[in-house]
Every structure is written in C-alpha cells, then in structure tokens.
Design an enzyme around this catalytic site. Structure first.
Site, short mmCIF file in Angstrom:
data_model
loop_
_atom_site.label_atom_id
_atom_site.label_comp_id
_atom_site.label_asym_id
_atom_site.label_seq_id
_atom_site.Cartn_x
_atom_site.Cartn_y
_atom_site.Cartn_z
N HIS A 70 0.79 -1.09 0.16
CA HIS A 70 -0.02 0.08 0.07
C HIS A 70 0.72 1.32 -0.12
O HIS A 70 2.27 0.88 0.18
CB HIS A 70 -0.88 0.02 1.17
CG HIS A 70 -0.12 -0.15 2.69
ND1 HIS A 70 0.50 1.14 3.03
CD2 HIS A 70 -0.02 -0.95 3.47
CE1 HIS A 70 1.18 0.83 4.17
NE2 HIS A 70 0.65 -0.55 4.44
N SER A 138 1.85 4.30 -4.99
CA SER A 138 2.40 5.41 -4.42
C SER A 138 3.71 5.15 -3.91
O SER A 138 4.61 4.50 -4.57
CB SER A 138 1.05 5.94 -3.62
OG SER A 138 1.53 7.42 -3.19
#
Length: 311
Positions: A70, A138
């Site tokens: 993540h 990201s």
C-alpha cells in the site's frame, strides 16, 4: 449503485436491525465482509520488535504468489477489491507496512524507502515467500521498484500504480506541501473527506459508520504519518532512487491515472525510460489509486501484462 456497494449496504442494514451496534463493530463487520468476499483472512507475524499485520489467501493454491504494498497513510485493505479479482488465481499477501494499519507504529525507526525495503524483505522471509509478483501504489510503488532493484532473484514481475520516488514533473501536492498544507495527513474532522477527494477521482461507496471510523483512525495516526512523510518527502528529488531502478531485471508495468493530483502522471515516462524492461498504461478519468478506483480494469491490465499483450 455497484453490486459490491449494494451488498455492503444490505449487510450494514441487517447488522443495525439485529443489534445496537457501535460504529466500530459496524466497521469491523463491513471490513470483515470485504476481506472474506475477496477470499482473504487476517494474520500477524513478528519481525524483530515489529508486529506486522497482513492479509493472506484463505486457501492456498498451486500457483504464483502476489504481494501487495500500500501507499503512504494507507493499509492492507486498500487491496481487497483488487484481490477479489484474483481469488483462486494467485496466493495473495497484502502487508501493513510498519507505521501503518494494524502493524507496529514506532516513531524512532527509519522510514526511508530503503528502510522499508529492508523491513519488507524480513517480513517476506519470515513468511517463507521466496518468489512472487509484487504490486505497489504510491509510496508502495516506490518500495516495489526499489525492492525489485535490490532483490532481483525474488521478483517475477512488478506493477507500479502511480508510484512515488520521482518528481521530475511536480504536482498539486508539491505546491500545497510547500505552502504548508499537506492534504495527505488528516488533522481534524473533515480532513479525511478532503483527502479522499484529493487522491481519488472515482471514490468507492463508503457508508457513514465506516467512513467515521476510517477518519478517526487517520487522525489518530497523524504523528507517525508526519514522521514517515518527513522521511520520504524529498526522495523524489534525489538521484539515488532513480539510479537504483536502472538495475531492475524483472518486467515492470507502470499504471498511472491521468487525473492524479498527488504525483503527476507525466513521471511515468521517467520510470519507463529508467527501467530496462518497462511499459506504461495511462488511465483516463482515474486519480492516484487505480486499484481502488477501477479494480477490474487494474486486474485486466495485469493479466494482459503477464501474457505480453499490454499495448
């Protein structure tokens, strides 16, 4: 309303009708349903002094493994809807990195990309995961790229969703941070809603009890988020990361939402130029998290990438 959202809404209504539930218990029920429907279960592993939470496939299969990383301020549950697309197709692991989700959140450890690659390597070694495909979004995309450069023998393929690490082209986020306003770190009620609007062009349906708990968690994590952001904020302007990814040996797919306000999509070309065997896909009408905003399309692109048919 999408079918997943309708099913979730019905679950919440049923829960409310049969008991006087707190927001936390509603959140736990909803998140549990999302995980279960994706064929995932929670687990925990201890690495040194860090307790690491993660999701894994309930039923192991004879097939490849997919590791999901993540982004900043996010957690393992950002991947559940994409993981559902691969149910029964891959052995899935979605990791809560240190400082995130349900993992330990010490303030006094390193959080630069190379630090997180080291933690992740220890975590996967403890889990016995030796070769795998890795996806990251990201900050997690930067970690994935650096992991692939550092441990080439472990990575079969890598997918980078709107990765951090290079800011050749600056974004709205850079301007706002320089002005003293970081929309990625909620500080008070209302900030989490602004964060989602800033990061996502297509926000998934989130019922209010769940949203409230998510906001409370984000605000409670402010201190550790500020420490982590301070550790990684300047890496996109430094040469070390860009030099490192030239050593990646595995095939790499870069997927970027063209409406990303966090990291400008034009940086995709810099990644593709630096990585020897990389290709890119740009998605119209998508923001910073394609795997959240369009999980079916993200899964399709990965399958096509594996077969060599991504254009």
């Amino acid at each position: 309303m999408p079918r997943n959202a309708l099913n979730l809404a019905l679950l919440l209504i049923t829960t409310l009708l049969i008991s006087a539930c707190s927001k936390q218990s509603i959140y736990d029920s909803a998140i549990g349903w999302e995980r279960s429907s994706a064929g995932l279960e929670t687990a925990e592993v201890t690495v040194g002094e860090l307790d690491i939470a993660y999701l894994r496939s309930k039923e192991a299969i004879e097939g490849d493994t997919l590791v999901l990383i993540h982004g900043f301020g996010a957690n393992k549950d950002n991947w559940t809807r994409l993981a559902k697309q691969f149910k029964g197709e891959f052995n899935v692991y979605a990791i809560d990195l240190p400082g995130h989700g349900d993992s330990s959140k010490p303030l006094g450890i390193g959080y630069r990309f190379e630090d997180q690659v080291n933690y992740l390597n220890q975590i996967l070694a403890e889990l016995g995961v030796k070769q795998f495909h890795m996806m990251g979004n990201s900050m997690g995309g930067a970690i994935t790229a650096l992991y692939a450069a550092t441990h080439p023998d472990q990575i079969q393929t890598a997918v980078l969703f709107d990765p951090a690490g290079i800011f050749e082209y600056e974004s709205e986020l850079v301007d706002r941070v320089l002005d003293g306003d970081n929309p990625l770190i909620p500080k008070k009620k209302g900030d989490f809603d602004k964060l989602l609007d800033f990061a996502l062009e297509k926000r998934p349906f989130v019922p209010w009890p769940i949203f409230d708990v998510m906001e409370e968690k984000a605000i409670a994590n402010r201190e550790v988020n500020e420490v982590i952001f301070a550790a990684i904020r300047d890496t996109g302007f430094e040469p070390d990361f860009r030099d490192a990814i030239t050593r990646i040996e595995a095939p790499v797919l870069v997927v970027w939402g063209k409406l990303d306000r966090v990291i400008d999509y034009r940086n995709a070309d810099v990644f593709v130029d630096a990585i020897p065997n990389a290709r890119k896909v740009l998605l119209d009408d998508i923001g910073h998290a394609p795997m959240v905003e369009t999980p079916a399309e993200s899964a399709r692109l990965f399958r096509e990438f594996l077969t060599g048919s991504v254009k």
